[in-house]
Design a protein around this motif. Sequence first.
Motif, PDB file in Angstrom:
ATOM      1  N   LYS A   1       0.844  -1.191   0.000  1.00 25.52           N
ATOM      2  CA  LYS A   1       0.000   0.000   0.000  1.00 25.52           C
ATOM      3  C   LYS A   1       0.881   1.243   0.000  1.00 25.52           C
ATOM      4  O   LYS A   1       2.010   1.213   0.488  1.00 25.52           O
ATOM      5  CB  LYS A   1      -0.890   0.011   1.247  1.00 25.52           C
ATOM      6  CG  LYS A   1      -1.867  -1.131   1.289  1.00 25.52           C
ATOM      7  CD  LYS A   1      -2.652  -1.108   2.587  1.00 25.52           C
ATOM      8  CE  LYS A   1      -3.503  -2.360   2.679  1.00 25.52           C
ATOM      9  NZ  LYS A   1      -3.971  -2.621   4.018  1.00 25.52           N
ATOM     10  N   ASP A   2       0.321   2.334  -0.524  1.00 23.04           N
ATOM     11  CA  ASP A   2       1.024   3.603  -0.525  1.00 23.04           C
ATOM     12  C   ASP A   2       1.341   4.021   0.908  1.00 23.04           C
ATOM     13  O   ASP A   2       0.517   3.830   1.810  1.00 23.04           O
ATOM     14  CB  ASP A   2       0.158   4.670  -1.204  1.00 23.04           C
ATOM     15  CG  ASP A   2       0.938   5.912  -1.556  1.00 23.04           C
ATOM     16  OD1 ASP A   2       2.110   5.786  -1.948  1.00 23.04           O
ATOM     17  OD2 ASP A   2       0.366   7.012  -1.457  1.00 23.04           O
ATOM     18  N   ASP A   3       2.520   4.538   1.135  1.00 25.80           N
ATOM     19  CA  ASP A   3       3.005   5.025   2.433  1.00 25.80           C
ATOM     20  C   ASP A   3       3.297   3.911   3.438  1.00 25.80           C
ATOM     21  O   ASP A   3       3.522   4.182   4.614  1.00 25.80           O
ATOM     22  CB  ASP A   3       2.037   6.035   3.058  1.00 25.80           C
ATOM     23  CG  ASP A   3       1.857   7.276   2.209  1.00 25.80           C
ATOM     24  OD1 ASP A   3       2.802   7.635   1.487  1.00 25.80           O
ATOM     25  OD2 ASP A   3       0.783   7.897   2.271  1.00 25.80           O
ATOM     26  N   GLU A   4       3.313   2.671   3.014  1.00 27.91           N
ATOM     27  CA  GLU A   4       3.635   1.554   3.912  1.00 27.91           C
ATOM     28  C   GLU A   4       5.139   1.510   4.148  1.00 27.91           C
ATOM     29  O   GLU A   4       5.932   1.744   3.236  1.00 27.91           O
ATOM     30  CB  GLU A   4       3.155   0.241   3.286  1.00 27.91           C
ATOM     31  CG  GLU A   4       3.197  -0.938   4.220  1.00 27.91           C
ATOM     32  CD  GLU A   4       2.499  -2.169   3.651  1.00 27.91           C
ATOM     33  OE1 GLU A   4       2.814  -3.272   4.144  1.00 27.91           O
ATOM     34  OE2 GLU A   4       1.668  -2.053   2.748  1.00 27.91           O
ATOM     35  N   ILE A   5       5.541   1.223   5.385  1.00 27.36           N
ATOM     36  CA  ILE A   5       6.967   1.114   5.727  1.00 27.36           C
ATOM     37  C   ILE A   5       7.480  -0.240   5.233  1.00 27.36           C
ATOM     38  O   ILE A   5       6.863  -1.280   5.487  1.00 27.36           O
ATOM     39  CB  ILE A   5       7.189   1.236   7.252  1.00 27.36           C
ATOM     40  CG1 ILE A   5       6.695   2.585   7.770  1.00 27.36           C
ATOM     41  CG2 ILE A   5       8.661   1.018   7.604  1.00 27.36           C
ATOM     42  CD1 ILE A   5       7.451   3.780   7.239  1.00 27.36           C
ATOM     43  N   VAL A   6       8.604  -0.213   4.517  1.00 28.04           N
ATOM     44  CA  VAL A   6       9.190  -1.435   3.974  1.00 28.04           C
ATOM     45  C   VAL A   6      10.672  -1.503   4.314  1.00 28.04           C
ATOM     46  O   VAL A   6      11.325  -0.484   4.532  1.00 28.04           O
ATOM     47  CB  VAL A   6       9.008  -1.519   2.436  1.00 28.04           C
ATOM     48  CG1 VAL A   6       7.538  -1.625   2.075  1.00 28.04           C
ATOM     49  CG2 VAL A   6       9.653  -0.354   1.722  1.00 28.04           C
TER      50      VAL A   6
ATOM     51  N   THR B   1      15.402   1.056   4.965  1.00 22.09           N
ATOM     52  CA  THR B   1      14.071   1.136   5.561  1.00 22.09           C
ATOM     53  C   THR B   1      13.475   2.431   5.056  1.00 22.09           C
ATOM     54  O   THR B   1      14.116   3.471   5.092  1.00 22.09           O
ATOM     55  CB  THR B   1      14.152   1.176   7.099  1.00 22.09           C
ATOM     56  OG1 THR B   1      14.870   0.025   7.546  1.00 22.09           O
ATOM     57  CG2 THR B   1      12.767   1.166   7.720  1.00 22.09           C
ATOM     58  N   GLY B   2      12.252   2.339   4.546  1.00 18.69           N
ATOM     59  CA  GLY B   2      11.652   3.537   4.000  1.00 18.69           C
ATOM     60  C   GLY B   2      10.165   3.410   3.785  1.00 18.69           C
ATOM     61  O   GLY B   2       9.537   2.420   4.167  1.00 18.69           O
ATOM     62  N   GLU B   3       9.647   4.420   3.143  1.00 19.09           N
ATOM     63  CA  GLU B   3       8.212   4.519   2.897  1.00 19.09           C
ATOM     64  C   GLU B   3       7.953   4.235   1.422  1.00 19.09           C
ATOM     65  O   GLU B   3       8.522   4.879   0.549  1.00 19.09           O
ATOM     66  CB  GLU B   3       7.767   5.936   3.257  1.00 19.09           C
ATOM     67  CG  GLU B   3       6.299   6.147   3.275  1.00 19.09           C
ATOM     68  CD  GLU B   3       5.976   7.549   3.762  1.00 19.09           C
ATOM     69  OE1 GLU B   3       5.509   8.348   2.935  1.00 19.09           O
ATOM     70  OE2 GLU B   3       6.201   7.834   4.963  1.00 19.09           O
ATOM     71  N   PHE B   4       7.088   3.241   1.151  1.00 21.05           N
ATOM     72  CA  PHE B   4       6.755   2.882  -0.219  1.00 21.05           C
ATOM     73  C   PHE B   4       5.858   3.951  -0.815  1.00 21.05           C
ATOM     74  O   PHE B   4       4.869   4.355  -0.209  1.00 21.05           O
ATOM     75  CB  PHE B   4       6.054   1.519  -0.257  1.00 21.05           C
ATOM     76  CG  PHE B   4       5.662   1.080  -1.635  1.00 21.05           C
ATOM     77  CD1 PHE B   4       6.620   0.813  -2.588  1.00 21.05           C
ATOM     78  CD2 PHE B   4       4.325   0.937  -1.967  1.00 21.05           C
ATOM     79  CE1 PHE B   4       6.255   0.409  -3.864  1.00 21.05           C
ATOM     80  CE2 PHE B   4       3.949   0.527  -3.234  1.00 21.05           C
ATOM     81  CZ  PHE B   4       4.912   0.260  -4.188  1.00 21.05           C
ATOM     82  N   ASP B   5       6.211   4.416  -1.988  1.00 22.07           N
ATOM     83  CA  ASP B   5       5.434   5.441  -2.673  1.00 22.07           C
ATOM     84  C   ASP B   5       4.890   4.821  -3.956  1.00 22.07           C
ATOM     85  O   ASP B   5       5.624   4.629  -4.924  1.00 22.07           O
ATOM     86  CB  ASP B   5       6.324   6.651  -2.972  1.00 22.07           C
ATOM     87  CG  ASP B   5       5.556   7.827  -3.549  1.00 22.07           C
ATOM     88  OD1 ASP B   5       4.312   7.801  -3.544  1.00 22.07           O
ATOM     89  OD2 ASP B   5       6.214   8.775  -4.001  1.00 22.07           O
ATOM     90  N   LYS B   6       3.608   4.458  -3.904  1.00 22.50           N
ATOM     91  CA  LYS B   6       2.980   3.830  -5.056  1.00 22.50           C
ATOM     92  C   LYS B   6       2.912   4.832  -6.200  1.00 22.50           C
ATOM     93  O   LYS B   6       2.438   5.946  -6.029  1.00 22.50           O
ATOM     94  CB  LYS B   6       1.577   3.365  -4.703  1.00 22.50           C
ATOM     95  CG  LYS B   6       0.993   2.393  -5.688  1.00 22.50           C
ATOM     96  CD  LYS B   6       0.387   1.241  -4.905  1.00 22.50           C
ATOM     97  CE  LYS B   6      -0.092   0.144  -5.797  1.00 22.50           C
ATOM     98  NZ  LYS B   6       0.720  -1.032  -5.682  1.00 22.50           N
ATOM     99  N   GLY B   7       3.391   4.421  -7.344  1.00 25.54           N
ATOM    100  CA  GLY B   7       3.365   5.286  -8.518  1.00 25.54           C
ATOM    101  C   GLY B   7       1.943   5.505  -8.991  1.00 25.54           C
ATOM    102  O   GLY B   7       0.970   5.193  -8.307  1.00 25.54           O
TER     103      GLY B   7
END
Length: 128
Positions: free
Chosen positions: A52-57, A104-110
Amino acid sequence: MKKLQSMFIITVSCLILGSSVMAGDKNKKMGGFVFQPTSITVETVENMKDKKDDEIVVLQGVIEKAIGDEKYLFNDGTGTIIIEIDDDDFKGMTVNANEKVQITGEFDKGGWFKKDKVEVKNIKKLNN
């Protein structure tokens, strides 16, 4: 009159002490929250499409190359994804293409015109 002089001296002393303390604070860097999960689940680039957008990965792999302003191509062996690392997030560390890292970061869905990417908040070298 002596009470007035005493009050004046105390007030001026407080102002001087207070301003010197405040001046010292200007030179200190502000801290903040650093994400440190208690249990780390390392994801794969291949599985990013399900995120999901803004999910920590958390990903482990290598930075293949720089592709633009603070943007890099990351490869974990299952695929590649664009990562964005602010220069100050390296904290003076130098990383080359042969060194395995954990990010470690925040996933940004295109979207329609943007590719998926990870906005890196923390990076560390791993022992190869």
